[in-house]
Structure formats: structure tokens, C-alpha cells
Design a protein around this motif. Structure first.
Motif, PDB file in Angstrom:
ATOM      1  N   GLY A  67       0.823  -1.204   0.000  1.00 11.29           N
ATOM      2  CA  GLY A  67       0.000   0.000   0.000  1.00 11.29           C
ATOM      3  C   GLY A  67       0.854   1.249   0.000  1.00 11.29           C
ATOM      4  N   TRP A  68       0.314   2.292  -0.596  1.00 12.48           N
ATOM      5  CA  TRP A  68       0.957   3.604  -0.601  1.00 12.48           C
ATOM      6  C   TRP A  68       0.098   4.566   0.202  1.00 12.48           C
ATOM      7  N   ARG A  69       0.719   5.306   1.103  1.00 10.57           N
ATOM      8  CA  ARG A  69       0.012   6.330   1.868  1.00 10.57           C
ATOM      9  C   ARG A  69       0.018   7.619   1.060  1.00 10.57           C
ATOM     10  N   THR A  70      -1.119   8.318   1.073  1.00  8.90           N
ATOM     11  CA  THR A  70      -1.248   9.566   0.337  1.00  8.90           C
ATOM     12  C   THR A  70      -1.966  10.602   1.190  1.00  8.90           C
ATOM     13  N   ASP A  71      -1.799  11.859   0.842  1.00 12.07           N
ATOM     14  CA  ASP A  71      -2.541  12.930   1.496  1.00 12.07           C
ATOM     15  C   ASP A  71      -3.808  13.286   0.722  1.00 12.07           C
ATOM     16  N   ASP A  72      -3.956  12.772  -0.510  1.00 12.05           N
ATOM     17  CA  ASP A  72      -5.109  13.098  -1.351  1.00 12.05           C
ATOM     18  C   ASP A  72      -5.502  11.887  -2.184  1.00 12.05           C
ATOM     19  N   ILE A  73      -6.281  11.003  -1.585  1.00 14.58           N
ATOM     20  CA  ILE A  73      -6.646   9.754  -2.249  1.00 14.58           C
ATOM     21  C   ILE A  73      -7.451  10.000  -3.523  1.00 14.58           C
ATOM     22  N   ASN A  74      -8.315  11.010  -3.505  1.00 12.40           N
ATOM     23  CA  ASN A  74      -9.133  11.266  -4.692  1.00 12.40           C
ATOM     24  C   ASN A  74      -8.275  11.658  -5.892  1.00 12.40           C
ATOM     25  N   ALA A  75      -7.254  12.470  -5.660  1.00 17.46           N
ATOM     26  CA  ALA A  75      -6.351  12.864  -6.739  1.00 17.46           C
ATOM     27  C   ALA A  75      -5.554  11.656  -7.244  1.00 17.46           C
ATOM     28  N   GLU A  76      -5.085  10.816  -6.333  1.00 12.53           N
ATOM     29  CA  GLU A  76      -4.314   9.625  -6.729  1.00 12.53           C
ATOM     30  C   GLU A  76      -5.183   8.661  -7.530  1.00 12.53           C
ATOM     31  N   VAL A  77      -6.400   8.422  -7.060  1.00  9.62           N
ATOM     32  CA  VAL A  77      -7.313   7.527  -7.773  1.00  9.62           C
ATOM     33  C   VAL A  77      -7.593   8.076  -9.164  1.00  9.62           C
ATOM     34  N   SER A  78      -7.879   9.347  -9.250  1.00  8.89           N
ATOM     35  CA  SER A  78      -8.159   9.970 -10.540  1.00  8.89           C
ATOM     36  C   SER A  78      -6.968   9.848 -11.491  1.00  8.89           C
ATOM     37  N   ASP A  79      -5.775  10.118 -10.992  1.00  8.61           N
ATOM     38  CA  ASP A  79      -4.571  10.016 -11.815  1.00  8.61           C
ATOM     39  C   ASP A  79      -4.372   8.589 -12.314  1.00  8.61           C
ATOM     40  N   LEU A  80      -4.502   7.617 -11.419  1.00  6.86           N
ATOM     41  CA  LEU A  80      -4.313   6.225 -11.816  1.00  6.86           C
ATOM     42  C   LEU A  80      -5.397   5.757 -12.779  1.00  6.86           C
ATOM     43  N   GLN A  81      -6.624   6.198 -12.578  1.00  7.68           N
ATOM     44  CA  GLN A  81      -7.689   5.855 -13.520  1.00  7.68           C
ATOM     45  C   GLN A  81      -7.376   6.398 -14.911  1.00  7.68           C
ATOM     46  N   SER A  82      -6.788   7.596 -14.985  1.00  8.66           N
ATOM     47  CA  SER A  82      -6.437   8.174 -16.285  1.00  8.66           C
ATOM     48  C   SER A  82      -5.352   7.350 -16.979  1.00  8.66           C
ATOM     49  N   ARG A  83      -4.622   6.538 -16.212  1.00 12.21           N
ATOM     50  CA  ARG A  83      -3.585   5.660 -16.765  1.00 12.21           C
ATOM     51  C   ARG A  83      -4.120   4.261 -17.055  1.00 12.21           C
ATOM     52  N   GLY A  84      -5.428   4.058 -16.824  1.00 14.57           N
ATOM     53  CA  GLY A  84      -6.043   2.775 -17.129  1.00 14.57           C
ATOM     54  C   GLY A  84      -6.222   1.839 -15.951  1.00 14.57           C
ATOM     55  N   ILE A  85      -5.915   2.296 -14.743  1.00 14.09           N
ATOM     56  CA  ILE A  85      -6.115   1.450 -13.562  1.00 14.09           C
ATOM     57  C   ILE A  85      -7.605   1.388 -13.234  1.00 14.09           C
ATOM     58  N   VAL A  86      -8.083   0.183 -12.978  1.00 13.61           N
ATOM     59  CA  VAL A  86      -9.472  -0.041 -12.575  1.00 13.61           C
ATOM     60  C   VAL A  86      -9.471  -0.396 -11.095  1.00 13.61           C
ATOM     61  N   PHE A  87     -10.225   0.349 -10.318  1.00 17.85           N
ATOM     62  CA  PHE A  87     -10.280   0.110  -8.881  1.00 17.85           C
ATOM     63  C   PHE A  87     -11.358  -0.898  -8.548  1.00 17.85           C
ATOM     64  N   GLU A  88     -11.087  -1.697  -7.537  1.00 16.90           N
ATOM     65  CA  GLU A  88     -12.015  -2.725  -7.081  1.00 16.90           C
ATOM     66  C   GLU A  88     -13.202  -2.079  -6.372  1.00 16.90           C
ATOM     67  N   GLU A  89     -14.336  -2.712  -6.482  1.00 17.23           N
ATOM     68  CA  GLU A  89     -15.537  -2.280  -5.761  1.00 17.23           C
ATOM     69  C   GLU A  89     -15.893  -3.376  -4.771  1.00 17.23           C
ATOM     70  N   TYR A  90     -16.021  -3.013  -3.502  1.00 20.62           N
ATOM     71  CA  TYR A  90     -16.352  -3.965  -2.443  1.00 20.62           C
ATOM     72  C   TYR A  90     -17.636  -3.522  -1.748  1.00 20.62           C
ATOM     73  N   ASP A  91     -18.431  -4.504  -1.351  1.00 18.75           N
ATOM     74  CA  ASP A  91     -19.645  -4.228  -0.584  1.00 18.75           C
ATOM     75  C   ASP A  91     -19.914  -5.422   0.322  1.00 18.75           C
ATOM     76  N   PHE A  92     -19.356  -5.357   1.510  1.00 14.52           N
ATOM     77  CA  PHE A  92     -19.635  -6.382   2.505  1.00 14.52           C
ATOM     78  C   PHE A  92     -19.615  -5.722   3.879  1.00 14.52           C
ATOM     79  N   PRO A  93     -20.127  -6.394   4.898  1.00 13.53           N
ATOM     80  CA  PRO A  93     -20.230  -5.757   6.212  1.00 13.53           C
ATOM     81  C   PRO A  93     -18.904  -5.123   6.656  1.00 13.53           C
ATOM     82  N   GLY A  94     -18.964  -3.848   6.965  1.00 13.07           N
ATOM     83  CA  GLY A  94     -17.795  -3.136   7.442  1.00 13.07           C
ATOM     84  C   GLY A  94     -16.957  -2.472   6.366  1.00 13.07           C
ATOM     85  N   LEU A  95     -17.267  -2.753   5.093  1.00  7.02           N
ATOM     86  CA  LEU A  95     -16.476  -2.145   4.016  1.00  7.02           C
ATOM     87  C   LEU A  95     -17.304  -2.023   2.745  1.00  7.02           C
TER      88      LEU A  95
END
Length: 126
Positions: A67-95
Motif C-alpha cells: 500500500g501507498w500512503r497519500t494525502d489526497d486519495i481522490n487525486a491519486e485515484v483519478s490520476d491512476l484511472q487516467s492511466r487505465g487502472i481499474v479500482f475494485e468495488e467492495y460491498d460487505f459488512p464493514g467495508l
């Protein structure tokens, strides 16, 4: 004794050429040390490192491996998505993720999978 020593993550790769391409093209990382064709070390913030090594066991872990620690997760996610990274979607108790990002009592987190099947994470403390 160990508490005084440097620690680093170790990630498996079945196909080193494919993995090196992923880490370069998708994550913007260049090797800091190429030990040999089957062992490549990457350097990230604050002198932290991880080793990518060739093994047929890659992609078998079902947990977050690095894992990488960041001060701005939304910016990091957006940047990585622009490079073609697909983020996982989870939906279970507690997450539950929304647009790839989960809000937990200890911070925000997002997960994606590298070319070798390893689960990687970005994390932001509140």
C-alpha cells in the motif's frame, strides 16, 4: 534487533517483462536497482522500497500486499484511472466502496490489481 532494520515489501510476478511494463506505464515507477532479470527493486517516498521477483506463485494471495500512503486519495485515484487502472468495488459488512474508495474509521482506502494479480492499495489517514 529487527526494529532497527529497514523493512521492504516483496511482490511476486509470473512475467517480469509484463510486470515491469505495468509498474512503469501504469504507476509511473522506474526500477531503482535491477539485481538480475528476475529481481527488480523500486524506490518510493521517504526511501521506502519494494522488490518485484519472478515466481509462479504470483497472484495467489487474496489480501492486500502493498500500500501507498497519500494525502489526497481522490487525486491519486483519478490520476491512476487516467492511466487505465481499474479500482475494485467492495460491498460487505464493514467495508463498502463508492467509486473505488472506501471510508473507514481509520481513513480512506482504494484497491486495484496489478498485472500479476497482486492486490495493491492506496490509503489516506483522516
Amino acid at each position: 534487533m529487527l526494529k532497527e532494520n529497514e523493512v521492504f515489501a516483496v511482490l511476486p510476478a509470473k512475467d517480469m517483462a509484463r510486470a515491469r511494463s505495468f509498474y512503469r506505464d501504469k504507476l509511473g515507477l522506474e526500477p531503482a536497482d535491477v539485481m538480475d532479470e528476475d529481481n527488480v527493486q523500486y524506490r518510493c517516498g521517504n526511501g521506502t522500497t519494494f522488490l518485484l521477483y519472478k515466481t509462479d506463485n504470483a497472484g495467489t494471495a487474496q489480501n492486500t500486499q502493498v500500500g501507498w500512503r497519500t494525502d489526497d486519495i481522490n487525486a491519486e485515484v483519478s490520476d491512476l484511472q487516467s492511466r487505465g487502472i481499474v479500482f475494485e468495488e467492495y460491498d460487505f459488512p464493514g467495508l463498502k466502496t463508492e467509486n473505488g474508495v472506501a471510508t473507514t474509521p481509520v481513513g480512506k482506502a482504494a484497491w486495484f490489481i496489478d498485472s500479476e494479480g497482486n492486490i495493491l492499495n492506496i490509503f489516506q489517514r483522516p
